[in-house]
Design a protein around this motif. Sequence first.
Motif, PDB file in Angstrom:
ATOM      1  N   THR A 238       0.834  -1.212   0.000  1.00 33.68           N
ATOM      2  CA  THR A 238       0.000   0.000   0.000  1.00 33.68           C
ATOM      3  C   THR A 238       0.870   1.263   0.000  1.00 33.68           C
TER       4      THR A 238
ATOM      5  N   TRP B 230      -0.826 -11.598  -1.955  1.00 32.80           N
ATOM      6  CA  TRP B 230      -2.024 -10.802  -1.733  1.00 32.80           C
ATOM      7  C   TRP B 230      -2.634 -10.904  -0.335  1.00 32.80           C
TER       8      TRP B 230
ATOM      9  N   TYR C 257      -2.490  -7.594   1.686  1.00 36.96           N
ATOM     10  CA  TYR C 257      -3.396  -6.635   1.058  1.00 36.96           C
ATOM     11  C   TYR C 257      -4.846  -7.000   1.378  1.00 36.96           C
TER      12      TYR C 257
END
Length: 412
Positions: free
Chosen positions: A37, A241, A244
Motif C-alpha cells: 500500500t 495478496w 493486502y
Amino acid sequence: MENKKLSNSYWIKIVAVFTLGWIAIYATRTILNPIMTNIQSEFAINATQLGLLSSLFFLGYTVTQIPSGYLGDKFGRKKMIIPAFIGFGILAIVSGQMVTFYMFLMMWFLTGTFQGVFYGPQYGLSSEAIPQKRLTLGSAIINSGMAIGMSAGYWISSITVQEMDMSWRTPFWIMGVIVIVIGIIMWIMVKEHPPGYQAPTSESGAPAKLKVSELFKNRNLILAFITIFCSIYGFFVILTWLPYYLETARGISGSSVAFVSSLVPWASIPGMLFFGWLSDKLGKQRPVLLVMVPLAFLSTISIVLFDQMWVLYVSLIVYGIAGKLSTNPVLIAVVANNAPRVGLATSFGIYNFIGMSASILAPYITGFITDVTGNLDMGFYLAGALLVVGIIAVFLLDESGYKRVEHVEKVN
C-alpha cells in the motif's frame, strides 16, 4: 570410518547453510508484501500494476531456472550459486533506492533473475550430499528456511515501516546486507561434491551424460511438475495478496498483518518436518501427498469463503501445515527418486521452472481479477480450482515397484 564422519558432518553443514540461504531469499521477497500500500501510494499505481511488481520479479526468477540447473551440472553448481547469491543482495539494496515505478520494476526484476540461479544447483548439491534415508527430512529442514524467511520478511517490513515509521525503502537495505553476509558464508562452506563422492558412469564405464529429453518421458516427473505448478499458484496468491486482503477486506493493519500472515510459515515448519519424516518412514511420497494437497485445497478456499475470523486463522494454520511449503520437500523427494544423478540440478531446474511459472501468473491474474470484480475472492477460488488438478496429478503417481536407479553410496 573417518570419511564417514566427514560425510555426516558435511551434509549437516550443507543443510544448515542452505537453510540460511532460503531464509534470506524468502525474507527479501516478502519485505515487499506488507508495504504494497505504501508503494501503491508513492507511485500512484493501480492493483494490476502492483501485481505486476511480483509477476515480473518471478518472471526473472523463473527464466533462470533451467539454464542455471543445466550450467550447474555442466560447469559446477557452486560456481553458479555464489556470485548470483551475493549479486541479488546488491540488487535488493539498489532496488529500494529507485525513485520511479519503472526503475523500481526493472531492478526488482533483476533481483528475481539473480535469485533464480539458486534453486536447481542448491537442491542438486543437497540431494547429492544428504543420505538417501534422510533425503525428505533433510530437504524439509532446508525448506523450513522458506517459512522462517517468509515470516521474517513480514516482520521486518511491518515493524520498520508500519510501527517505527521508517521509509518503505529501509527493509531493502537491511535484507541486502544480510544476503551478502550469508553469501560469503556459503562461499566458504559449500563444496562441489561431498566427501567420498563417486561420479556416475554409464554401462561402458564412461562418465554418464544427461539427455534432457529423457526427463520428459518419466511419468512421475511430469506429474510432479504439474503438482508443483498448481501448488505454487495457490501459494503465491496467498504470499503476494494476503497482507493486502487482510488490510482491505478484513480491516487488519500494522504488526497485526505480520502476525496473521506469519501463521502460514510458522505452521508449515512442524508440518514439513512431520510429513518429511513420514515420507522417509513410509519410503513413498504418494500417500503423504494425497493427504496434504486436499487439505491445501480446503484451506485455500476457506480463507475467503467464510467471514468468521477464527475460520481465517484455522485456514491459514492448516494451509501452513499442508500447503506448498510443506508439500515441496515431498515433491523434491519424488524428483530426486526419479531423476538421473548426473542431471539432478537440471531436473530440479525444470521442476522449479514449471512451478514458478505459476508465480508469474498468480500475482498479475489475481490483481486483474481484483480490479474487475472489486474484491479478491475469485482469485482465491481460482487457486483452489488449480489445487483440484494437483490432487488428480498426485493420484496418478506410480510408486509400485519403485527402485532408485543410478544411486551410488557417497561413502563406502
